[in-house]
Design a protein around this motif. Structure first.
Motif, PDB file in Angstrom:
ATOM      1  N   TRP A 190      51.143  84.760 -40.331  1.00 16.92           N
ATOM      2  CA  TRP A 190      50.714  86.064 -40.855  1.00 16.92           C
ATOM      3  C   TRP A 190      51.520  87.177 -40.199  1.00 16.92           C
ATOM      4  O   TRP A 190      51.522  87.315 -38.984  1.00 16.92           O
ATOM      5  CB  TRP A 190      49.217  86.272 -40.602  1.00 16.92           C
ATOM      6  CG  TRP A 190      48.344  85.279 -41.294  1.00 16.92           C
ATOM      7  CD1 TRP A 190      47.558  84.322 -40.719  1.00 16.92           C
ATOM      8  CD2 TRP A 190      48.179  85.127 -42.709  1.00 16.92           C
ATOM      9  NE1 TRP A 190      46.913  83.585 -41.683  1.00 16.92           N
ATOM     10  CE2 TRP A 190      47.266  84.060 -42.915  1.00 16.92           C
ATOM     11  CE3 TRP A 190      48.698  85.789 -43.816  1.00 16.92           C
ATOM     12  CZ2 TRP A 190      46.870  83.637 -44.184  1.00 16.92           C
ATOM     13  CZ3 TRP A 190      48.310  85.366 -45.086  1.00 16.92           C
ATOM     14  CH2 TRP A 190      47.397  84.317 -45.265  1.00 16.92           C
ATOM     15  N   HIS A 191      52.180  87.990 -41.029  1.00 22.62           N
ATOM     16  CA  HIS A 191      52.976  89.124 -40.533  1.00 22.62           C
ATOM     17  C   HIS A 191      52.267  90.449 -40.786  1.00 22.62           C
ATOM     18  O   HIS A 191      52.864  91.516 -40.648  1.00 22.62           O
ATOM     19  CB  HIS A 191      54.348  89.114 -41.210  1.00 22.62           C
ATOM     20  CG  HIS A 191      55.133  87.883 -40.908  1.00 22.62           C
ATOM     21  ND1 HIS A 191      55.951  87.762 -39.802  1.00 22.62           N
ATOM     22  CD2 HIS A 191      55.202  86.683 -41.550  1.00 22.62           C
ATOM     23  CE1 HIS A 191      56.494  86.556 -39.788  1.00 22.62           C
ATOM     24  NE2 HIS A 191      56.056  85.884 -40.829  1.00 22.62           N
ATOM     25  N   GLY A 192      51.027  90.391 -41.137  1.00 19.81           N
ATOM     26  CA  GLY A 192      50.217  91.570 -41.390  1.00 19.81           C
ATOM     27  C   GLY A 192      49.004  91.151 -42.197  1.00 19.81           C
ATOM     28  O   GLY A 192      49.118  90.383 -43.141  1.00 19.81           O
ATOM     29  N   ILE A 193      47.832  91.604 -41.777  1.00 17.57           N
ATOM     30  CA  ILE A 193      46.607  91.274 -42.483  1.00 17.57           C
ATOM     31  C   ILE A 193      45.881  92.560 -42.833  1.00 17.57           C
ATOM     32  O   ILE A 193      46.070  93.601 -42.194  1.00 17.57           O
ATOM     33  CB  ILE A 193      45.711  90.329 -41.657  1.00 17.57           C
ATOM     34  CG1 ILE A 193      45.438  90.907 -40.273  1.00 17.57           C
ATOM     35  CG2 ILE A 193      46.333  88.959 -41.541  1.00 17.57           C
ATOM     36  CD1 ILE A 193      44.565  90.022 -39.398  1.00 17.57           C
ATOM     37  N   ALA A 194      45.037  92.491 -43.847  1.00 14.10           N
ATOM     38  CA  ALA A 194      44.410  93.698 -44.396  1.00 14.10           C
ATOM     39  C   ALA A 194      43.561  94.425 -43.364  1.00 14.10           C
ATOM     40  O   ALA A 194      43.490  95.656 -43.359  1.00 14.10           O
ATOM     41  CB  ALA A 194      43.573  93.333 -45.614  1.00 14.10           C
ATOM     42  N   TYR A 195      42.904  93.693 -42.469  1.00 18.93           N
ATOM     43  CA  TYR A 195      42.049  94.339 -41.475  1.00 18.93           C
ATOM     44  C   TYR A 195      42.863  95.252 -40.567  1.00 18.93           C
ATOM     45  O   TYR A 195      42.432  96.350 -40.223  1.00 18.93           O
ATOM     46  CB  TYR A 195      41.334  93.277 -40.648  1.00 18.93           C
ATOM     47  CG  TYR A 195      40.258  93.846 -39.752  1.00 18.93           C
ATOM     48  CD1 TYR A 195      38.990  94.111 -40.250  1.00 18.93           C
ATOM     49  CD2 TYR A 195      40.514  94.123 -38.419  1.00 18.93           C
ATOM     50  CE1 TYR A 195      38.007  94.644 -39.435  1.00 18.93           C
ATOM     51  CE2 TYR A 195      39.538  94.651 -37.599  1.00 18.93           C
ATOM     52  CZ  TYR A 195      38.274  94.911 -38.107  1.00 18.93           C
ATOM     53  OH  TYR A 195      37.309  95.443 -37.290  1.00 18.93           O
ATOM     54  N   GLU A 196      44.053  94.807 -40.165  1.00 19.38           N
ATOM     55  CA  GLU A 196      44.925  95.658 -39.354  1.00 19.38           C
ATOM     56  C   GLU A 196      45.383  96.879 -40.152  1.00 19.38           C
ATOM     57  O   GLU A 196      45.526  97.975 -39.617  1.00 19.38           O
ATOM     58  CB  GLU A 196      46.167  94.874 -38.904  1.00 19.38           C
ATOM     59  CG  GLU A 196      45.929  93.868 -37.810  1.00 19.38           C
ATOM     60  CD  GLU A 196      47.230  93.231 -37.356  1.00 19.38           C
ATOM     61  OE1 GLU A 196      47.600  93.409 -36.192  1.00 19.38           O
ATOM     62  OE2 GLU A 196      47.872  92.559 -38.178  1.00 19.38           O
ATOM     63  N   THR A 197      45.623  96.685 -41.433  1.00 22.69           N
ATOM     64  CA  THR A 197      46.181  97.741 -42.266  1.00 22.69           C
ATOM     65  C   THR A 197      45.210  98.897 -42.465  1.00 22.69           C
ATOM     66  O   THR A 197      45.629 100.018 -42.729  1.00 22.69           O
ATOM     67  CB  THR A 197      46.613  97.169 -43.632  1.00 22.69           C
ATOM     68  OG1 THR A 197      47.343  95.970 -43.422  1.00 22.69           O
ATOM     69  CG2 THR A 197      47.494  98.149 -44.383  1.00 22.69           C
ATOM     70  N   ILE A 198      43.902  98.635 -42.348  1.00 23.09           N
ATOM     71  CA  ILE A 198      42.930  99.724 -42.448  1.00 23.09           C
ATOM     72  C   ILE A 198      43.232 100.803 -41.424  1.00 23.09           C
ATOM     73  O   ILE A 198      43.161 102.003 -41.711  1.00 23.09           O
ATOM     74  CB  ILE A 198      41.492  99.181 -42.275  1.00 23.09           C
ATOM     75  CG1 ILE A 198      41.061  98.412 -43.524  1.00 23.09           C
ATOM     76  CG2 ILE A 198      40.507 100.314 -41.999  1.00 23.09           C
ATOM     77  CD1 ILE A 198      39.685  97.820 -43.447  1.00 23.09           C
TER      78      ILE A 198
END
Length: 491
Positions: A190-198
């Motif tokens: 994973w190079h980025g997940i939605a939870y981090e993007t919030i």
């Protein structure tokens, strides 16, 4: 009336969910921000004191901290890789660069690679000297993704040819969970997940100028988090590219600890290394004086979410406030994007170089006194920071948990700032006030940390051991080496 009440009720429920998600993120952010200094030394962690070997599936820290043999293993693997796009020259994001760096190294170590990716009709596909790198190309969908039906048929054909695949690797959702859920020998990076993007969405809304339209990404993002929490467990093994992401996968996405493995990104240490001569020549070619100046650099996509709005404004304010800064500080900007033209008009000492090939990028880093990454994206582990560190340069970046938890773990390595114009401006003033000797010392520590954790060979050795572990964990009966135990008796 009833319809209005129902709408109001749904809005209140959504706001409550969003508040809960934000609170959880804040708690995790505070934990990692607090823990980044006392819980991590600049170069190593303390391994548990025990006489029995560690089972790697239960090792909670980054595998980069462990030492694996540099020799190719006795067992060579047949590996399938799914990646949306294969990098071509300098036109590649972090995910694509990760795929290239990792799998080239695995091919060099003798493993048989089968890469399922798209082929662009607008450019020729790159060629490599390794006969064990097999590309299975397909036409991308209208949205630019892998055509799942096509690549699955390709995969099944290769899986039934000769011996079946020992391990399957997908870069993010290169292989969708609907196909991956039945593969017990699969690992997803994973190079980025939605939870981090919030967190990134909140920050970008805070720095939005009054003239810009309001973005409504938070509503969609919170729904996507729920979707990810539901389908992520369908992947057998998960690789987090930062310590913070690994923590989120375990605590928020509720994936069992033994299925989450932290392997930090790595970059080619043969390309990115200190070279005073090339840096000096790079400065001369672009017209920078040899002495008496401070050279800052940025690299990557010159877009909003990479933090260029706040960097632009911070530099603009300092240029207006300090005449000496105007004359004695040069800013080099490598990359392409809409903010490039704005930087060109900001001040004569801001030099926009455009996108650079790897060899040029290595000289670029060597020309700097410090590298700055003002990103607003609180996810992943940016390769530019790692490249600068291996080049012996101190780094300066946004105080996000992924960065302070894995990269800039203390002031010995560089500087951090909050994603605001005021905080970034103050950090730039701190760098300007420090002596060149201070920056050089930080650069030395940064390189030591980079060599310990962030080299391509270190990353590839960790992935290789994970793949061997996944493969051997499925073997029954036959006498075999237990690659899941660390250290092996032969290590």
């Amino acid at each position: 009336m009833a319809r209005d009440q129902l709408i109001a009720f749904n809005i209140r429920c959504f706001c409550l969910i969003l508040l809960l998600l934000s609170s959880l993120y804040y708690i995790s952010f505070v934990f990692w921000s607090h823990c980044s200094r006392p819980c991590n030394s600049p170069n190593h962690i303390m391994l548990p004191k025990q006489s029995l070997p560690i089972h790697l599936f239960y090792f909670s820290s980054a595998w980069n901290h462990l030492s694996f043999s540099s020799k190719p293993p006795q067992k060579l693997l047949k590996i399938a890789l799914f990646v949306k796009k294969w990098p071509h020259r300098n036109l590649a994001g972090g995910l694509e660069r990760h795929a290239l760096t990792l799998h080239l190294d695995l091919a060099k170590r003798g493993h048989e690679l089968h890469i399922f990716t798209t082929n662009s009709a607008n450019s020729s596909f790159p060629r490599y000297p390794h006969v064990n790198m097999n590309f299975h190309l397909s036409k991308p969908t209208a949205a630019g993704y892998l055509d799942q039906a096509v690549v699955w048929k390709q995969f099944q054909s290769q899986n039934s040819t000769g011996r079946p695949f020992d391990v399957v690797h997908t870069e993010s959702v290169g292989l969708l969970h609907t196909r991956a859920q039945h593969l017990t020998n699969l690992a997803v990076s994973w190079h980025g997940i939605a939870y981090e993007t919030i967190h990134s969405d909140i920050i970008q809304e805070l720095v939005r100028s009054p003239e810009e339209p309001r973005a409504y990404a938070l509503t969609e993002r919170s729904i996507k988090v729920v979707e990810e929490v539901k389908f992520f467990p369908r992947y057998a093994h998960h690789v987090a590219t930062s310590d913070h992401a690994g923590d989120i996968l375990k605590r928020i996405y509720m994936i069992p600890d033994e299925r989450v493995h932290i392997i930090l990104n790595g970059v080619n240490e043969e390309i990115f290394k200190p070279d005073f001569g090339s840096g000096k020549e790079f400065r001369r070619k672009i017209g920078i004086p040899e002495s008496g100046v401070l050279v800052l650099g940025m690299a990557g996509r010159l877009v909003k979410d990479k933090g260029h709005p706040i960097m632009f404004e911070a530099l603009k304010q300092i240029f207006m406030e300090e005449r000496t800064f105007q004359r004695r500080v040069f800013i080099l900007v490598a990359g392409d994007g809409p903010w490039g033209s704005r930087y060109k008009d900001l001040w004569p000492n801001v030099l926009v170089l455009g996108p650079l090939e790897q060899a040029q990028l290595a000289r670029f880093y060597n020309a700097l006194d410090i590298f700055v990454n003002p990103t607003l994206r609180a996810q992943g582990l940016d390769h530019t920071l790692l490249e600068a560190m291996l080049s012996g340069k101190p780094v300066m970046a946004t105080r996000f948990a992924s960065i302070t938890g894995s990269v800039i773990v203390g002031s010995e390595v560089g500087y951090t700032f909050s994603p605001t114009v005021v905080s970034l401006r103050n950090a730039l003033y701190r760098v300007w006030g420090d002596r060149s000797g201070t920056l050089e010392k930080k650069g030395q520590v940064a390189r030591e940390r980079g060599l310990t954790l962030f080299t391509a060979s270190k990353m590839a050795a960790a992935y290789e051991r994970l793949f061997l572990c996944i493969s051997s964990d499925r073997e029954i009966g036959a006498r075999r080496e237990d690659y899941c135990r660390y250290p092996l008796p032969s290590d």
